[in-house]
Design a protein around this motif. Structure first.
Motif, PDB file in Angstrom:
ATOM      1  N   ARG A   1      28.506  50.912  35.109  1.00 18.21           N
ATOM      2  CA  ARG A   1      29.563  50.304  35.917  1.00 18.21           C
ATOM      3  C   ARG A   1      29.629  48.817  35.561  1.00 18.21           C
ATOM      4  O   ARG A   1      28.614  48.216  35.211  1.00 18.21           O
ATOM      5  CB  ARG A   1      29.201  50.490  37.393  1.00 18.21           C
ATOM      6  N   LEU A   2      30.822  48.231  35.631  1.00 20.71           N
ATOM      7  CA  LEU A   2      31.001  46.833  35.259  1.00 20.71           C
ATOM      8  C   LEU A   2      31.429  45.989  36.451  1.00 20.71           C
ATOM      9  O   LEU A   2      32.186  46.445  37.315  1.00 20.71           O
ATOM     10  CB  LEU A   2      32.080  46.696  34.184  1.00 20.71           C
ATOM     11  N   ALA A   3      30.967  44.743  36.456  1.00 24.81           N
ATOM     12  CA  ALA A   3      31.437  43.739  37.404  1.00 24.81           C
ATOM     13  C   ALA A   3      31.678  42.464  36.612  1.00 24.81           C
ATOM     14  O   ALA A   3      30.864  42.087  35.753  1.00 24.81           O
ATOM     15  CB  ALA A   3      30.408  43.502  38.498  1.00 24.81           C
ATOM     16  N   PHE A   4      32.811  41.832  36.862  1.00 19.55           N
ATOM     17  CA  PHE A   4      33.157  40.557  36.234  1.00 19.55           C
ATOM     18  C   PHE A   4      33.227  39.512  37.343  1.00 19.55           C
ATOM     19  O   PHE A   4      33.866  39.738  38.376  1.00 19.55           O
ATOM     20  CB  PHE A   4      34.512  40.624  35.539  1.00 19.55           C
ATOM     21  N   VAL A   5      32.593  38.358  37.132  1.00 15.89           N
ATOM     22  CA  VAL A   5      32.634  37.263  38.104  1.00 15.89           C
ATOM     23  C   VAL A   5      33.022  35.994  37.355  1.00 15.89           C
ATOM     24  O   VAL A   5      32.296  35.531  36.480  1.00 15.89           O
ATOM     25  CB  VAL A   5      31.286  37.069  38.826  1.00 15.89           C
TER      26      VAL A   5
ATOM     27  N   ASP B   1      35.801  52.009  39.267  1.00 16.10           N
ATOM     28  CA  ASP B   1      34.569  51.502  39.869  1.00 16.10           C
ATOM     29  C   ASP B   1      34.244  50.068  39.439  1.00 16.10           C
ATOM     30  O   ASP B   1      33.198  49.537  39.763  1.00 16.10           O
ATOM     31  CB  ASP B   1      33.385  52.429  39.589  1.00 16.10           C
ATOM     32  N   LEU B   2      35.158  49.432  38.716  1.00 12.63           N
ATOM     33  CA  LEU B   2      34.972  48.053  38.275  1.00 12.63           C
ATOM     34  C   LEU B   2      35.262  47.099  39.434  1.00 12.63           C
ATOM     35  O   LEU B   2      36.142  47.365  40.258  1.00 12.63           O
ATOM     36  CB  LEU B   2      35.912  47.750  37.106  1.00 12.63           C
ATOM     37  N   VAL B   3      34.527  45.998  39.489  1.00 11.35           N
ATOM     38  CA  VAL B   3      34.771  44.944  40.475  1.00 11.35           C
ATOM     39  C   VAL B   3      35.033  43.661  39.712  1.00 11.35           C
ATOM     40  O   VAL B   3      34.274  43.295  38.813  1.00 11.35           O
ATOM     41  CB  VAL B   3      33.565  44.744  41.414  1.00 11.35           C
ATOM     42  N   PHE B   4      36.123  42.973  40.055  1.00 16.94           N
ATOM     43  CA  PHE B   4      36.463  41.695  39.430  1.00 16.94           C
ATOM     44  C   PHE B   4      36.524  40.642  40.531  1.00 16.94           C
ATOM     45  O   PHE B   4      37.323  40.752  41.453  1.00 16.94           O
ATOM     46  CB  PHE B   4      37.823  41.790  38.726  1.00 16.94           C
ATOM     47  N   VAL B   5      35.657  39.639  40.426  1.00 14.80           N
ATOM     48  CA  VAL B   5      35.587  38.558  41.409  1.00 14.80           C
ATOM     49  C   VAL B   5      36.031  37.272  40.739  1.00 14.80           C
ATOM     50  O   VAL B   5      35.534  36.920  39.670  1.00 14.80           O
ATOM     51  CB  VAL B   5      34.151  38.391  41.962  1.00 14.80           C
TER      52      VAL B   5
ATOM     53  N   ALA C   1      47.419  48.720  39.097  1.00 16.66           N
ATOM     54  CA  ALA C   1      47.671  49.714  38.053  1.00 16.66           C
ATOM     55  C   ALA C   1      46.429  50.538  37.703  1.00 16.66           C
ATOM     56  O   ALA C   1      46.545  51.720  37.381  1.00 16.66           O
ATOM     57  CB  ALA C   1      48.202  49.030  36.794  1.00 16.66           C
ATOM     58  N   HIS C   2      45.240  49.928  37.781  1.00 15.29           N
ATOM     59  CA  HIS C   2      44.025  50.604  37.318  1.00 15.29           C
ATOM     60  C   HIS C   2      43.033  50.933  38.432  1.00 15.29           C
ATOM     61  O   HIS C   2      41.987  51.538  38.161  1.00 15.29           O
ATOM     62  CB  HIS C   2      43.340  49.771  36.231  1.00 15.29           C
ATOM     63  N   GLY C   3      43.327  50.520  39.652  1.00 11.54           N
ATOM     64  CA  GLY C   3      42.518  50.919  40.790  1.00 11.54           C
ATOM     65  C   GLY C   3      41.165  50.252  40.930  1.00 11.54           C
ATOM     66  O   GLY C   3      40.291  50.762  41.621  1.00 11.54           O
ATOM     67  N   PHE C   4      40.966  49.100  40.306  1.00  8.84           N
ATOM     68  CA  PHE C   4      39.682  48.408  40.482  1.00  8.84           C
ATOM     69  C   PHE C   4      39.755  47.421  41.640  1.00  8.84           C
ATOM     70  O   PHE C   4      40.837  47.054  42.100  1.00  8.84           O
ATOM     71  CB  PHE C   4      39.219  47.726  39.187  1.00  8.84           C
ATOM     72  N   ALA C   5      38.594  47.014  42.127  1.00  8.92           N
ATOM     73  CA  ALA C   5      38.512  46.059  43.236  1.00  8.92           C
ATOM     74  C   ALA C   5      38.653  44.644  42.689  1.00  8.92           C
ATOM     75  O   ALA C   5      37.914  44.246  41.791  1.00  8.92           O
ATOM     76  CB  ALA C   5      37.183  46.213  43.960  1.00  8.92           C
ATOM     77  N   TYR C   6      39.604  43.901  43.233  1.00  5.44           N
ATOM     78  CA  TYR C   6      39.806  42.504  42.846  1.00  5.44           C
ATOM     79  C   TYR C   6      39.572  41.648  44.081  1.00  5.44           C
ATOM     80  O   TYR C   6      40.269  41.789  45.083  1.00  5.44           O
ATOM     81  CB  TYR C   6      41.222  42.313  42.297  1.00  5.44           C
ATOM     82  N   ARG C   7      38.569  40.792  44.019  1.00  3.59           N
ATOM     83  CA  ARG C   7      38.197  39.931  45.146  1.00  3.59           C
ATOM     84  C   ARG C   7      38.308  38.476  44.733  1.00  3.59           C
ATOM     85  O   ARG C   7      37.962  38.111  43.606  1.00  3.59           O
ATOM     86  CB  ARG C   7      36.764  40.215  45.597  1.00  3.59           C
ATOM     87  N   VAL C   8      38.746  37.652  45.677  1.00  2.00           N
ATOM     88  CA  VAL C   8      38.963  36.233  45.393  1.00  2.00           C
ATOM     89  C   VAL C   8      38.247  35.385  46.435  1.00  2.00           C
ATOM     90  O   VAL C   8      38.296  35.680  47.627  1.00  2.00           O
ATOM     91  CB  VAL C   8      40.475  35.894  45.412  1.00  2.00           C
ATOM     92  N   ALA C   9      37.570  34.342  45.954  1.00  2.00           N
ATOM     93  CA  ALA C   9      36.927  33.369  46.833  1.00  2.00           C
ATOM     94  C   ALA C   9      37.504  31.994  46.526  1.00  2.00           C
ATOM     95  O   ALA C   9      37.528  31.581  45.367  1.00  2.00           O
ATOM     96  CB  ALA C   9      35.414  33.364  46.617  1.00  2.00           C
ATOM     97  N   TYR C  10      37.991  31.306  47.549  1.00  2.00           N
ATOM     98  CA  TYR C  10      38.462  29.928  47.418  1.00  2.00           C
ATOM     99  C   TYR C  10      37.427  29.008  48.046  1.00  2.00           C
ATOM    100  O   TYR C  10      36.906  29.292  49.128  1.00  2.00           O
ATOM    101  CB  TYR C  10      39.794  29.707  48.130  1.00  2.00           C
ATOM    102  N   GLU C  11      37.168  27.910  47.379  1.00  2.00           N
ATOM    103  CA  GLU C  11      36.253  26.912  47.926  1.00  2.00           C
ATOM    104  C   GLU C  11      36.844  26.305  49.197  1.00  2.00           C
ATOM    105  O   GLU C  11      36.135  26.012  50.153  1.00  2.00           O
ATOM    106  CB  GLU C  11      36.021  25.825  46.870  1.00  2.00           C
TER     107      GLU C  11
END
Length: 195
Positions: free
Chosen positions: A64-68, A93-97, A118-128
């Motif tokens: 499984r992959l996660a990108f941060v 099952d990919l997570v992109f932060v 389009a691809h069903g992965f989790a995209y999460r965003v954090a703002y300072e």
């Protein structure tokens, strides 16, 4: 290379005749002389560049992959995401932060949201700072655990060195083994301190 139309973020739109680059305008000119020059580029302007270098690539595809990403550290991670999507891989099952200072510094937001739909992965965003993200403030172990889940993914991360050093330590404390952590350091150093 010919400059393509640029957006406010300094991201050139890709086309068959152009390459896309991501450049953040650093400080006030002349401090960010090259970045400001590139932000002022117009369609048809010529820019001399060297070929891509480095070895920050997806090393295996059986985990499984996660990108941060921190800020414009999103550049190589977005390329990796596109490569996986174009290969036809299941990205569900990919997570992109993506971590940014605020909404105004959120490069590639629309593109990533479109890709996530389009691809069903989790995209999460954090703002300072500011509103409009899934989390306000810096990432901590609680947020990372909630977003990444079990420490069974290969995590690829890129961004400012302090961001990556903090992330490296937090991921190690969460149970990620060193061989699961992949990153690229911009500048003369090539390794972060072990976690």
């Amino acid at each position: 290379m010919r400059a393509a139309r640029t957006q406010r973020t300094g991201v050139a739109e890709a086309s068959p005749e152009a390459n896309r680059i991501t450049v953040k305008a650093e400080g006030e000119a002349p401090a960010g002389k090259v970045s400001h020059h590139l932000h002022g580029a117009e369609p048809g302007d010529r820019v001399w560049v060297q070929p891509p270098t480095g070895d920050f690539i997806l090393e295996r595809d059986d985990r499984r992959l996660a990108f941060v990403a921190g800020g414009v550290g999103i550049t190589p991670l977005l390329s990796m995401l596109h490569a996986r999507a174009e290969s036809g891989a299941d990205l569900s099952d990919l997570v992109f932060v993506h971590c940014c200072r605020d909404k105004g510094q959120h490069a590639m937001a629309d593109e990533l949201r479109r890709l996530a739909r389009a691809h069903g992965f989790a995209y999460r965003v954090a703002y300072e700072r500011g509103e409009g993200a899934d989390h306000q403030g810096h990432l901590d172990r609680n947020v990372l655990t909630r977003w990444l889940g079990e420490p069974d993914a290969d995590v690829y991360f890129c961004g400012p060195r302090p961001f990556m050093a903090t992330l490296n330590v937090a991921l190690g404390e969460m149970g990620y083994a060193e061989e699961q952590l992949h990153y690229e350091v911009f500048g003369p150093g090539i390794r972060l301190q072990p976690h």
